[in-house]
Every structure is written in C-alpha cells, then in structure tokens.
Design an enzyme around this catalytic site. Structure first.
Site, PDB file in Angstrom:
ATOM      1  N   ASN A 108       0.852  -1.193   0.000  1.00  0.00           N
ATOM      2  CA  ASN A 108       0.000   0.000   0.000  1.00  0.00           C
ATOM      3  C   ASN A 108       0.886   1.241   0.000  1.00  0.00           C
ATOM      4  OD1 ASN A 108      -2.446   1.553   0.245  1.00  0.00           O
ATOM      5  ND2 ASN A 108      -1.927   1.896   2.402  1.00  0.00           N
ATOM      6  N   SER A 137       4.881   6.756   2.343  1.00  0.00           N
ATOM      7  CA  SER A 137       5.382   5.436   2.760  1.00  0.00           C
ATOM      8  C   SER A 137       4.763   4.351   1.897  1.00  0.00           C
ATOM      9  CB  SER A 137       4.969   5.151   4.214  1.00  0.00           C
ATOM     10  OG  SER A 137       5.296   6.219   5.079  1.00  0.00           O
ATOM     11  N   ASP A 146      -3.257   1.247   7.548  1.00  0.00           N
ATOM     12  CA  ASP A 146      -1.977   1.890   7.234  1.00  0.00           C
ATOM     13  C   ASP A 146      -0.863   1.409   8.169  1.00  0.00           C
ATOM     14  OD1 ASP A 146      -3.136   3.333   5.121  1.00  0.00           O
ATOM     15  OD2 ASP A 146      -3.893   4.824   6.523  1.00  0.00           O
TER      16      ASP A 146
HETATM   17  C1  GAR Z   1      -2.672   8.834  -2.928  1.00  0.00           C
HETATM   18  O1  GAR Z   1      -2.210  10.063  -2.419  1.00  0.00           O
HETATM   19  C2  GAR Z   1      -2.469   7.718  -1.923  1.00  0.00           C
HETATM   20  O2  GAR Z   1      -1.268   7.858  -1.200  1.00  0.00           O
HETATM   21  C3  GAR Z   1      -3.666   7.899  -1.036  1.00  0.00           C
HETATM   22  O3  GAR Z   1      -4.721   8.154  -1.925  1.00  0.00           O
HETATM   23  C4  GAR Z   1      -4.208   8.842  -3.069  1.00  0.00           C
HETATM   24  C5  GAR Z   1      -4.657   8.133  -4.324  1.00  0.00           C
HETATM   25  O4  GAR Z   1      -4.274   8.867  -5.467  1.00  0.00           O
HETATM   26  N1  GAR Z   1      -3.907   6.729  -0.219  1.00  0.00           N
HETATM   27  C6  GAR Z   1      -4.305   6.759   1.051  1.00  0.00           C
HETATM   28  O5  GAR Z   1      -4.587   7.789   1.630  1.00  0.00           O
HETATM   29  C7  GAR Z   1      -4.413   5.401   1.737  1.00  0.00           C
HETATM   30  N2  GAR Z   1      -4.673   5.552   3.148  1.00  0.00           N
HETATM   31  P1  GAR Z   1      -4.217   8.174  -6.887  1.00  0.00           P
HETATM   32  O6  GAR Z   1      -5.591   7.499  -7.104  1.00  0.00           O
HETATM   33  O7  GAR Z   1      -3.985   9.273  -7.860  1.00  0.00           O
HETATM   34  O8  GAR Z   1      -3.105   7.164  -6.880  1.00  0.00           O
END
Ligand code: GAR
Length: 201
Positions: A108, A137, A146
């Site tokens: 993740n 991370s 997470d």
């Molecule tokens: C990213 O910033 C990812 O790190 C976050 O959601 C976004 C998805 O963007 N994930 C979390 O917050 C998980 N807890 P994307 O669809 O453009 O990859």
C-alpha cells in the site's frame, strides 16, 4: 518462469496506478499488470486502465459485508494469477481472509511518514498538526489501517505557504517514485522481514 503478475486495486484517480503502468511499459518494472480492480464504478483509474488496454474490472463494494466482498476480489486476483497486489488509493480495509490469501504480497502507498497520520486526508492532518517534514510510505499490508512493515519512505518538506493542494502535489511526485522502487524491491526478493523491519539483503 514467466513475468510476475501485478494486480492493482484502486478507488479513484489512479495516478499511482499510472506511474506503475508507465514503468511497466518502459521495462523499468520487470512485471506485467494482470488486472486493475476498482470497488468504485466511477473511479477515473478504471477508465485510464481501459485506455491502456489493460484488463479493468469493477467489483462494486457498496452495501457488501467486508469478507463477502474480499472473497470476490481475491477470486478475481487468483483467476488472473496475480503474484503481487498493489493498493493504489484503494480506500478500504482488507479482511483477515484477504491478507491470508496474499500474505506478504500486498503493498500500500500512504501519503505520510507512517506511523504518523494514518487514515484519511493524511496531507491535511500533517499540515494542520504543523509538522515541518512529512512524506509518503510504501508498506506491506496487514489487518490494521496503514500499518504493516515499511518498505520505502520519502521525506517532503512542509513550506510556510503550503496549502493541502500544493503539499499533496509534492508528496504525490514522491509517491510515484517510491511505489516503483518498492515494487522492484519485492520483485527482486532481495529483502527479509524481521518483525516490523524490512531488511535489504
Ligand atoms: C494517494 O495520495 C495515496 O497515497 C492515497 O490516496 C491517493 C490516491 O491517489 N492513499 C491513502 O490515503 C491510503 N490511506 P491516486 O488514485 O492518484 O493514486
């Protein structure tokens, strides 16, 4: 032995998926994308996957009990013979059943330096907390939110004039870089897990 097969799970925009797909296409990740799965029928990432000619599957999660849902996703991943699952903005907790089926084979990406700021809107949490350094991370996934052993992190400075949007954009650029690094580390099998620590070998 054939190429390792990646399964991408996403719920939204899909920019981390695109970064991985670009690197797969360039040969910078020695693997193929076997399937892209979304729980959200409206995820832009699904459309992006179809445009790239990749198998894109929607398995809607609305109203479904967690493990019932996860059994459908796991069945699809197994049908596509996926070796490594990459959560890329997949906004769901995984059941113990899912974890057991892909033990140490689920990654993740989270937009903070874990264990700081787990959960939703990590970039806003960091900004509001007043930290001077945040980041992102990539970690192995376990049953908790997470959590799980950390593979790669990158630090990002918080500037006095940052908004959630400007900070998120700088973190996102690092996310796109370290996700590929982490996938390649796992594919290389040049690591071992000791407790919570991922040690390069
Ligand atoms: C990213 O910033 C990812 O790190 C976050 O959601 C976004 C998805 O963007 N994930 C979390 O917050 C998980 N807890 P994307 O669809 O453009 O990859």
């Amino acid at each position: 032995m054939g190429m390792k097969r990646l399964g991408i799970l996403l719920s939204g925009r899909g920019s981390n998926f695109e970064a991985i797909a670009d690197n797969v296409a360039k040969g910078a990740i020695p693997a193929e994308i076997a399937v892209v799965i979304s729980n959200n029928p409206h995820a832009a990432g699904l459309e992006k996957a179809r445009h790239r000619g990749l198998p894109a599957v929607c398995i809607p999660s609305k109203g479904m009990e967690r493990e019932v849902y996860d059994r459908l996703v796991v069945a699809e991943l197994q049908r596509r013979q996926v070796d490594l699952v990459c959560l890329a903005g997949f906004m769901r907790l995984l059941s113990a059943y899912f974890i057991q089926q892909f033990r140490d084979r689920i990654l993740n990406i989270h937009p903070a330096l874990l264990p700081a700021f787990p959960g939703l809107e990590a970039q806003r949490q960091a900004l509001e907390h007043g930290v001077k350094i945040t980041g992102c991370s990539v970690h192995f996934v376990d049953e908790y939110l997470d959590a799980g052993p950390i593979l790669v992190q990158a630090a990002v400075e918080v500037r006095d004039d940052d908004t959630v949007d400007t900070l998120s954009a700088r973190i996102l650029a690092q996310e796109h870089r370290i996700y590929t690094e982490a996938v390649n580390l796992v594919l290389s099998e040049r690591f071992r897990i000791e407790g919570r620590r991922v040690i390069r070998t």
